[in-house]
Motif scaffolding. Structure first.
Motif, short mmCIF file in Angstrom:
data_model
loop_
_atom_site.label_atom_id
_atom_site.label_comp_id
_atom_site.label_asym_id
_atom_site.label_seq_id
_atom_site.Cartn_x
_atom_site.Cartn_y
_atom_site.Cartn_z
N THR A 204 0.83 -1.21 0.00
CA THR A 204 0.00 0.00 0.00
C THR A 204 0.86 1.25 0.00
O THR A 204 0.56 2.23 -0.69
CB THR A 204 -0.93 0.00 1.22
N ARG A 205 1.95 1.22 0.76
CA ARG A 205 2.83 2.39 0.80
C ARG A 205 3.40 2.69 -0.58
O ARG A 205 3.47 3.85 -1.01
CB ARG A 205 3.96 2.16 1.80
N GLU A 206 3.84 1.65 -1.29
CA GLU A 206 4.39 1.86 -2.63
C GLU A 206 3.33 2.36 -3.60
O GLU A 206 3.58 3.24 -4.42
CB GLU A 206 5.01 0.55 -3.15
N GLU A 207 2.13 1.82 -3.51
CA GLU A 207 1.04 2.25 -4.39
C GLU A 207 0.69 3.72 -4.14
O GLU A 207 0.43 4.48 -5.07
CB GLU A 207 -0.19 1.37 -4.17
N LEU A 208 0.69 4.11 -2.87
CA LEU A 208 0.35 5.49 -2.54
C LEU A 208 1.44 6.47 -2.98
O LEU A 208 1.15 7.62 -3.33
CB LEU A 208 0.10 5.62 -1.04
N ILE A 209 2.69 6.04 -2.99
CA ILE A 209 3.76 6.89 -3.52
C ILE A 209 3.52 7.16 -5.00
O ILE A 209 3.68 8.28 -5.49
CB ILE A 209 5.14 6.24 -3.28
N GLU A 210 3.11 6.13 -5.75
CA GLU A 210 2.82 6.32 -7.18
C GLU A 210 1.61 7.23 -7.37
O GLU A 210 1.60 8.07 -8.28
CB GLU A 210 2.60 4.97 -7.85
N GLU A 211 0.59 7.06 -6.54
CA GLU A 211 -0.57 7.97 -6.61
C GLU A 211 -0.14 9.40 -6.33
O GLU A 211 -0.63 10.34 -6.97
CB GLU A 211 -1.63 7.54 -5.59
N ALA A 212 0.75 9.56 -5.37
CA ALA A 212 1.25 10.90 -5.04
C ALA A 212 1.96 11.52 -6.24
O ALA A 212 1.78 12.71 -6.54
CB ALA A 212 2.19 10.82 -3.84
N LEU B 127 11.22 12.35 -8.58
CA LEU B 127 10.29 12.19 -7.47
C LEU B 127 10.58 10.89 -6.74
O LEU B 127 10.20 9.80 -7.18
CB LEU B 127 8.84 12.20 -7.98
N ASN B 128 11.26 10.99 -5.63
CA ASN B 128 11.62 9.83 -4.81
C ASN B 128 10.96 9.99 -3.45
O ASN B 128 11.50 10.63 -2.55
CB ASN B 128 13.14 9.72 -4.67
N GLY B 129 9.78 9.41 -3.32
CA GLY B 129 8.98 9.61 -2.11
C GLY B 129 9.43 8.75 -0.95
O GLY B 129 9.81 7.59 -1.11
N GLN B 130 9.40 9.36 0.25
CA GLN B 130 9.72 8.67 1.49
C GLN B 130 8.60 8.93 2.51
O GLN B 130 8.15 10.07 2.65
CB GLN B 130 11.06 9.16 2.07
N TRP B 131 8.21 7.87 3.20
CA TRP B 131 7.22 8.03 4.25
C TRP B 131 7.87 8.64 5.50
O TRP B 131 8.94 8.21 5.92
CB TRP B 131 6.59 6.68 4.60
N GLN B 132 7.20 9.66 6.06
CA GLN B 132 7.74 10.32 7.25
C GLN B 132 6.60 10.73 8.18
O GLN B 132 5.45 10.85 7.76
CB GLN B 132 8.55 11.57 6.88
N GLU B 133 6.95 10.96 9.44
CA GLU B 133 6.02 11.51 10.41
C GLU B 133 6.64 12.74 11.04
O GLU B 133 7.85 12.93 11.02
CB GLU B 133 5.69 10.47 11.49
N HIS B 134 5.81 13.61 11.62
CA HIS B 134 6.26 14.83 12.29
C HIS B 134 7.09 15.69 11.33
O HIS B 134 8.22 16.05 11.60
CB HIS B 134 7.05 14.49 13.55
N TYR C 144 0.94 13.31 11.57
CA TYR C 144 0.52 12.03 11.01
C TYR C 144 1.38 11.65 9.82
O TYR C 144 2.13 12.48 9.29
CB TYR C 144 -0.96 12.09 10.62
N PRO C 145 1.33 10.39 9.36
CA PRO C 145 2.21 9.95 8.26
C PRO C 145 1.92 10.68 6.95
O PRO C 145 0.75 10.80 6.53
CB PRO C 145 1.90 8.45 8.14
N VAL C 146 2.97 11.14 6.32
CA VAL C 146 2.87 11.78 5.01
C VAL C 146 4.00 11.25 4.12
O VAL C 146 4.93 10.60 4.60
CB VAL C 146 2.98 13.32 5.12
N ILE C 147 3.90 11.53 2.84
CA ILE C 147 4.94 11.14 1.89
C ILE C 147 5.70 12.41 1.48
O ILE C 147 5.09 13.39 1.05
CB ILE C 147 4.35 10.45 0.66
N VAL C 148 7.02 12.38 1.64
CA VAL C 148 7.84 13.56 1.38
C VAL C 148 8.75 13.29 0.18
O VAL C 148 9.42 12.25 0.11
CB VAL C 148 8.69 13.92 2.61
N PHE C 149 8.78 14.24 -0.74
CA PHE C 149 9.65 14.19 -1.91
C PHE C 149 10.68 15.31 -1.77
O PHE C 149 10.34 16.49 -1.90
CB PHE C 149 8.84 14.35 -3.20
N GLU C 150 11.91 14.95 -1.50
CA GLU C 150 12.98 15.93 -1.36
C GLU C 150 13.71 16.10 -2.70
O GLU C 150 13.87 15.15 -3.46
CB GLU C 150 14.00 15.47 -0.31
N ASN C 151 14.13 17.34 -2.96
CA ASN C 151 14.98 17.65 -4.12
C ASN C 151 14.36 17.24 -5.45
O ASN C 151 15.05 16.76 -6.35
CB ASN C 151 16.35 16.99 -3.96
#
Length: 379
Positions: free
Chosen positions: A78-86, A102-109, A120-127
C-alpha cells in the motif's frame, strides 16, 4: 508562535499569519442519526466528545489517531502504491516537475514550507527538480557571468495519503530577482493564479463551502518593495465565533517566473479541531483592554514608567484579538489538552514586530518577548 513561524524560503519574509486553522472547514456538526445506519469510528468519537462537553467535562476524549491513520496501518504494498498515486497528483498540479526526480519517502512529524508541523504519516519528496526555462533565464541574468552561481530549482513536496492531496510545496533555490527583471504576469494575474491553484488542489467543494469562512489576505510584495511576488493566505476560521490562531492555506507566486514558489495547506481535520475545542468560549479575561492591562503591568514591573506600547494591526490578520490557541504540537500530542482561549497581542518594539499571548481563562502570560523579558510556555 504563528506569526514567527512563516519564513518564505531563502527569501525573506516573516509573515503574519495565521494560522487558524486550521481547517478545511472548522464548523463542527454532529453526524446525522439515522435508523440502521452504520456509525464510523470518527462519527463515534465525535458523538462521544459532544456528550462530554455537554456534561461539563472539558478534557478531550480523542487524539489525532482517531482521525488520521498511523504508519503501521499501511502495509508495504500500500505504501508503494500510494507513492505512485502521489506522483500522479504532483504531476497534475505541477507539470513542470521532472517525474524521474520524485523519490517519495514516508515520514512523520514533518515541517512544511511555512514551518507548520504535521504529526501524522505523510509522503515527502525531497529535491524534486522543478526547473523551468524561465527559472534558468533568471539564473543566467543574476549570475553576472559566474556559472557556479547557476543552480537548478529543487523543491520539497509533502503529500497526504489520507486526503490524497498535496500539503506542501516549496522551492530551495530561489533568491529575490532584481527590479529590472521582466515581470511576466501582473500582481492581479498572479493573485488569480494563486486562487486557481487552491481550487485545483482542494477541489471545488472546498472553494464553494469552507473557503467562504476564511479571511483571504492578499499581500503584494511587488507593490511594496519590488520583490516580484504576491502572497495569498487563508486564515481565521472561526469556532463558536472565535477564530483559530493557527492554520489555513498559504500560496507564494512569482511574477518573474510566472510560477508558484511555495504552497502550504495546514487545514487539519475539522472534526478533530472541534473535538479539541472543549473549553467555554466565554473567558474570565473578557476584554482586550483587560488583556493589555496584564501585559502592560508586566512591562511596568520590569521597566517602571515604560508602558507606552505601540500596538499594531496587521491588515487582514487576526491581531489584538481573542483566539483559540490551536498549536500543532498539542494537536498531535498523545495526551492533548483542550485549546485555550488566549488574547493575542501584536506590538512594535524598536524596528521589530513582537507578540504577547495572555491566557484568557487564567490571565497568565504564556508568551512574551520584550527586551530582556522572555516568557515562553510553548517550549
Amino acid at each position: 508562535m504563528k506569526k514567527q513561524q512563516k519564513v518564505i524560503s531563502t527569501l525573506l519574509v516573516s509573515l503574519c499569519t495565521i494560522l487558524i486553522i486550521l481547517t478545511a472547514g472548522c464548523t463542527y456538526n454532529s453526524p446525522n442519526q439515522q435508523e440502521n445506519t452504520q456509525v464510523t469510528q470518527t462519527e463515534s468519537v465525535t458523538a462521544e466528545t459532544t456528550q462530554s462537553v455537554q456534561s461539563g467535562s472539558t478534557q478531550p476524549t480523542v487524539s489525532w489517531k482517531d482521525f488520521y491513520p498511523e504508519y503501521s496501518e499501511y502495509n508495504d504494498q500500500t505504501r508503494e502504491e500510494l507513492i505512485e498515486e502521489a506522483k500522479d497528483e504532483i504531476m497534475r498540479l505541477f507539470p513542470n516537475v521532472d517525474r524521474s526526480t520524485l523519490n517519495g519517502q514516508w515520514q512523520e512529524h514533518v515541517y512544511t514550507y511555512t514551518s507548520i508541523a504535521y504529526g501524522y504519516p505523510v509522503i515527502v519528496f525531497e529535491n524534486a527538480d522543478f526547473t523551468s526555462d524561465n527559472f534558468m533565464a533568471l539564473q543566467e541574468e543574476m549570475s553576472n557571468g559566474d556559472s557556479s552561481r547557476i543552480q537548478r530549482n529543487l523543491v520539497r513536496i509533502v503529500y497526504d495519503p489520507k486526503s490524497k492531496k498535496v500539503l506542501d510545496f516549496g522551492s530551495y533555490g530561489y533568491s529575490t530577482p532584481p527590479a529590472s527583471a521582466e515581470r511576466r504576469v501582473t500582481s492581479e494575474e498572479a493573485k488569480e493564479k494563486c486562487l486557481n491553484l487552491i481550487k485545483k488542489v482542494k477541489g471545488e467543494d472546498f472553494v464553494n463551502n469552507e473557503m467562504n469562512d476564511y479571511s483571504i489576505i492578499f499581500t503584494d510584495l511587488e507593490a511594496e518593495d519590488n520583490q516580484g511576488e504576491v502572497i495569498i493566505e487563508l486564515e481565521g476560521y472561526p469556532y463558536e465565533n472565535v477564530p483559530y490562531l493557527n492554520g489555513g492555506i498559504f500560496v507564494d507566486y512569482n511574477l518573474v517566473l510566472d510560477e508558484v514558489l511555495g504552497y502550504s495547506d495546514y487545514t487539519y481535520d475539522p472534526e478533530l479541531l472541534a473535538a479539541l475545542t472543549t473549553l467555554s468560549p466565554n473567558p474570565e479575561i473578557k476584554t482586550l483592554e483587560e488583556a493589555k492591562g496584564i501585559f502592560e503591568a508586566k512591562v511596568a514591573e520590569r521597566y517602571p514608567g515604560e508602558v507606552d506600547i505601540d500596538y499594531r494591526t496587521d491588515e487582514g490578520f487576526t491581531t489584538n484579538a481573542l483566539v483559540w490557541d490551536n498549536i500543532p504540537k498539542n494537536i498531535f500530542s498523545d495526551n492533548p489538552e483542550p485549546f485555550k482561549l488566549v488574547w493575542y497581542l501584536v506590538f512594535n518594539s524598536g524596528n521589530a514586530r513582537r507578540e504577547a499571548v495572555i491566557d484568557a481563562h487564567t490571565g497568565e502570560i504564556t508568551y512574551l518577548r520584550y527586551k530582556d523579558i522572555d516568557i515562553d510556555t510553548y517550549d
